[in-house]
Structures are given as structure tokens and as C-alpha cells.
Design a protein around this motif. Structure first.
Motif, mmCIF file in Angstrom:
data_model
loop_
_atom_site.group_PDB
_atom_site.id
_atom_site.type_symbol
_atom_site.label_atom_id
_atom_site.label_comp_id
_atom_site.label_asym_id
_atom_site.label_seq_id
_atom_site.Cartn_x
_atom_site.Cartn_y
_atom_site.Cartn_z
ATOM 1 N N SER A 1 0.823 -1.200 0.000
ATOM 2 C CA SER A 1 0.000 0.000 0.000
ATOM 3 C C SER A 1 0.864 1.260 0.000
ATOM 4 C CB SER A 1 -0.935 0.001 1.218
ATOM 5 O OG SER A 1 -1.694 1.188 1.283
ATOM 6 N N GLU B 1 2.460 1.684 -3.408
ATOM 7 C CA GLU B 1 1.445 2.101 -4.374
ATOM 8 C C GLU B 1 1.084 3.580 -4.197
ATOM 9 O OE1 GLU B 1 -2.794 0.361 -6.057
ATOM 10 O OE2 GLU B 1 -2.333 0.145 -3.931
ATOM 11 N N ARG C 1 -0.542 -8.223 -6.578
ATOM 12 C CA ARG C 1 0.256 -7.214 -7.272
ATOM 13 C C ARG C 1 -0.643 -6.003 -7.573
ATOM 14 N NH1 ARG C 1 4.829 -7.981 -10.656
ATOM 15 N NH2 ARG C 1 4.415 -10.223 -10.629
ATOM 16 N N PRO C 2 -0.547 -4.943 -6.749
ATOM 17 C CA PRO C 2 -1.372 -3.756 -7.006
ATOM 18 C C PRO C 2 -1.056 -3.141 -8.367
ATOM 19 C CG PRO C 2 -0.385 -3.675 -4.816
ATOM 20 C CD PRO C 2 0.274 -4.799 -5.540
ATOM 21 N N GLU C 3 -2.003 -2.402 -8.898
ATOM 22 C CA GLU C 3 -1.805 -1.744 -10.186
ATOM 23 C C GLU C 3 -0.614 -0.792 -10.119
ATOM 24 O OE1 GLU C 3 -4.385 0.840 -13.472
ATOM 25 O OE2 GLU C 3 -5.208 0.393 -11.492
ATOM 26 N N ASN C 4 0.213 -0.830 -11.133
ATOM 27 C CA ASN C 4 1.407 0.023 -11.283
ATOM 28 C C ASN C 4 2.565 -0.359 -10.364
ATOM 29 O OD1 ASN C 4 0.205 1.653 -13.290
ATOM 30 N ND2 ASN C 4 -0.811 2.897 -11.715
ATOM 31 N N ARG D 1 5.458 -2.998 -9.541
ATOM 32 C CA ARG D 1 6.206 -4.064 -10.194
ATOM 33 C C ARG D 1 7.050 -4.798 -9.162
ATOM 34 N NH1 ARG D 1 2.890 -2.752 -13.019
ATOM 35 N NH2 ARG D 1 2.966 -1.928 -15.150
ATOM 36 N N HIS E 1 7.199 1.263 -7.610
ATOM 37 C CA HIS E 1 6.145 1.859 -8.423
ATOM 38 C C HIS E 1 6.694 2.138 -9.812
ATOM 39 C CE1 HIS E 1 2.771 4.277 -9.699
ATOM 40 N NE2 HIS E 1 2.172 4.127 -8.530
#
Length: 309
Positions: A134, A137, A152-155, A157, A276
Motif C-alpha cells: 500500500s 502504491e 500485485r497492485p496496479e502500477n 512491479r 512503483h
């Protein structure tokens, strides 16, 4: 006034000559004389006394020379700092980490990076996978050492740093401790110290999936967030556990670790560096490049060394 005028003033002061100063500055003498005259007019006081042999500083000129040199030095430091930040040689790196990596992986990587990049200030923060992902992100951390597999949260890596496998952690007096290795079915009737569920997956999801594939529904006696806490509960005799094998060499002698004989070939876990993809700084890139060597295998992964040391 500007930095160019200050450089011209210092050149004349150091050479005591407009002609020699002009040569040093690669310019003609008349424009230099005009520039110094304008500087004197701006300051409201003469900086030089003109003599037949050249020029010499006045008392205000002596004072101005010291300030001009300091100003030029500060300007160079600003330029140097900006270039260093742009190339990742200086700046700040905010690093998040789970507790498990403090046993060797994190100190080794941090020390190596700090030695090569002493101008980068490091800020460290411990947390869970959920917290670290979190923060990465949201841009509150530059990188985070997290346990995989995980969401794997968006954006965000992942860069794989270390691969590992589960081993069995047993109280020293446990009946299975006398075996060189154990099977998952050997643990079916044992109280199990599990991991607290997380919405990003992690060790709890990996352990549950492993037992489900083996057709086992273990009895969960206790749950904990961190691996160290799980091993501590095993140490207290409250049950057995599946833990990453890298933790085997960092527990008390009252806990023994045994490799699992029937682990599926694809049941690997590990440590990844989360970052990110759209907000990566030059310093972050430098840090990732410093650990871009092929992902290492955790010490003892897959084999198990018997017991903790």
C-alpha cells in the motif's frame, strides 16, 4: 548581479589585471571592464583601485571577494547536488521491509549499496506485505521487500531477489524431529501454527494452498503475522509450522527444521522488491540495479540443514 559577474569580479581580483582576467575568461577586455563598472555601480562602491601597474582591491572589494567566492562555491554545490540527484548518486531512498529479511538479506544489500552510494540517505520502515504494498502504491515508500507470492497492485512491479521453499518447524521434543525429513501428511494430525490471513495473500495463502493440494485440512491452533512469531510459538510447544527455510538458521536451539519430502516442484516462495513503475526515481533505479544479479536461492532452500544454529 548574476554568477557571471561574480566570476568576472573574482578573475580580476585574482589576476590584479583586466587583460589577464579577460584571457582567463576567454573574452575581450572592454566588455569585462564594462561588466565590472556596472557591478560597482550596482553595489554603490568601487571594488578596485586603478593603478599604472594594474588594479588592486579596495576594502569593500576585499570583503566582496570573500562573499563572491563563497557564493560561487555554493552555486557549484547546488549544481553538483542536482546532477547527483538526477543520476541517482545522491538523494533519499525510503525502504520498506518485512521482518524476515532482517536476518541477512537486507543488511547485506543495504551495506553494499550504502558503500557505493554514500550520499544517498536511507530511511527504513518495517511492515507487513499489505502495509508495504500500500505504501509503495501510494508513493510513501520507494521500494519494499515483500514476501511472494502475493497480490500485485496496479502500477506496482516486482523484482525477484531471493527464492525459497517451505520447511517444517518442530519443537525439539516432537516425535517427527527424529526424522531427517517429513511429509505433509505427517503434519496432518499436528496442531499447526498458521499465518494471519491477508487480503494480499502471502504466506497464509501459500500454506493453505499447499495443504489443499495435498488433500489435507490441518487444525490451526494459533495464528501470527510474522515468521519470527510463528517460530516463537513453535518454540513454546504450541504446535508445528511451515516456515521459509531461510529462517532455519536464525531460531533458538529448541526448534528443529526438517525439509518436506513431498513439496510440489512449483511450490516456491521468495522475496521480491516492490516498486512503483510510474514514479521511479533515479535513486530507486540505482538501488534496483545494485541487486539485479540473478535471484539467489535462500541458504538451505530445498535441503534443510536439520536444526537451527
Amino acid at each position: 548581479m548574476d554568477l557571471r559577474q561574480l566570476k568576472q569580479f573574482v578573475a580580476v581580483a585574482e589576476t590584479s589585471s583586466f587583460s589577464r582576467a579577460a584571457e582567463r575568461l576567454f573574452m575581450a577586455q572592454p566588455p569585462l571592464s564594462v561588466a565590472i563598472r556596472k557591478l560597482e555601480e550596482e553595489l554603490g562602491t568601487p571594488l578596485f583601485e586603478r593603478t599604472a601597474r594594474g588594479v588592486r582591491l579596495t576594502a569593500p572589494g576585499e570583503a566582496a571577494l570573500q562573499a563572491a567566492r563563497k557564493c560561487l562555491q555554493n552555486a557549484e554545490e547546488v549544481s553538483t547536488a542536482a546532477r547527483a540527484s538526477a543520476t541517482g548518486e545522491a538523494g533519499r531512498l525510503r525502504i520498506g521491509f518485512i521482518g524476515s529479511v532482517t536476518f541477512g538479506l537486507l543488511p547485506r544489500l543495504i551495506q553494499a549499496f550504502a558503500k557505493r552510494h554514500p550520499q544517498v540517505k536511507l530511511a527504513l520502515r518495517e511492515g507487513t506485505n499489505l502495509e508495504l504494498l500500500s505504501l509503495v502504491e501510494n508513493g510513501e515508500l520507494d521500494v519494499g521487500f515483500v514476501r511472494v507470492p502475493t497480490a500485485r497492485p496496479e502500477n506496482v512491479r516486482f523484482q525477484l531477489i531471493q527464492t525459497d521453499v517451505f520447511c517444517a518447524a518442530l519443537p525439539r521434543g516432537h516425535a517427527l524431529a527424529k526424522h531427517k525429513q517429513v511429509a505433509l501428511h505427517d503434519l496432518a494430525d499436528c496442531p499447526l501454527i498458521g499465518y494471519t490471513p491477508s487480503r494480499v495473500g502471502g504466506l497464509q495463502a501459500a500454506v493453505s494452498h499447499l495443504f489443499a493440494r495435498a488433500g489435507i485440512s490441518p487444525y490451526i491452533a494459533q495464528e501470527a503475522v510474522q515468521v519470527q512469531t510463528v517460530v516463537g510459538l513453535v518454540d513454546s510447544g504450541l504446535g508445528v509450522a511451515l516456515v521459509p527455510s531461510v529462517n532455519a538458521s536464525h531460531a533458538s536451539g529448541r526448534v528443529v527444521f526438517r525439509p518436506i519430502s513431498d513439496l510440489p516442484p512449483d511450490a516456491s516462495i521468495g522475496i521480491s522488491l516492490a516498486y512503483h513503475a510510474l514514479a521511479e526515481t533515479a535513486v530507486t533505479q540505482r538501488f534496483r540495479e545494485s541487486i539485479e544479479a540473478p535471484a539467489e536461492k535462500a541458504p538451505g532452500a530445498g535441503g534443510g540443514n536439520g536444526q537451527a544454529k
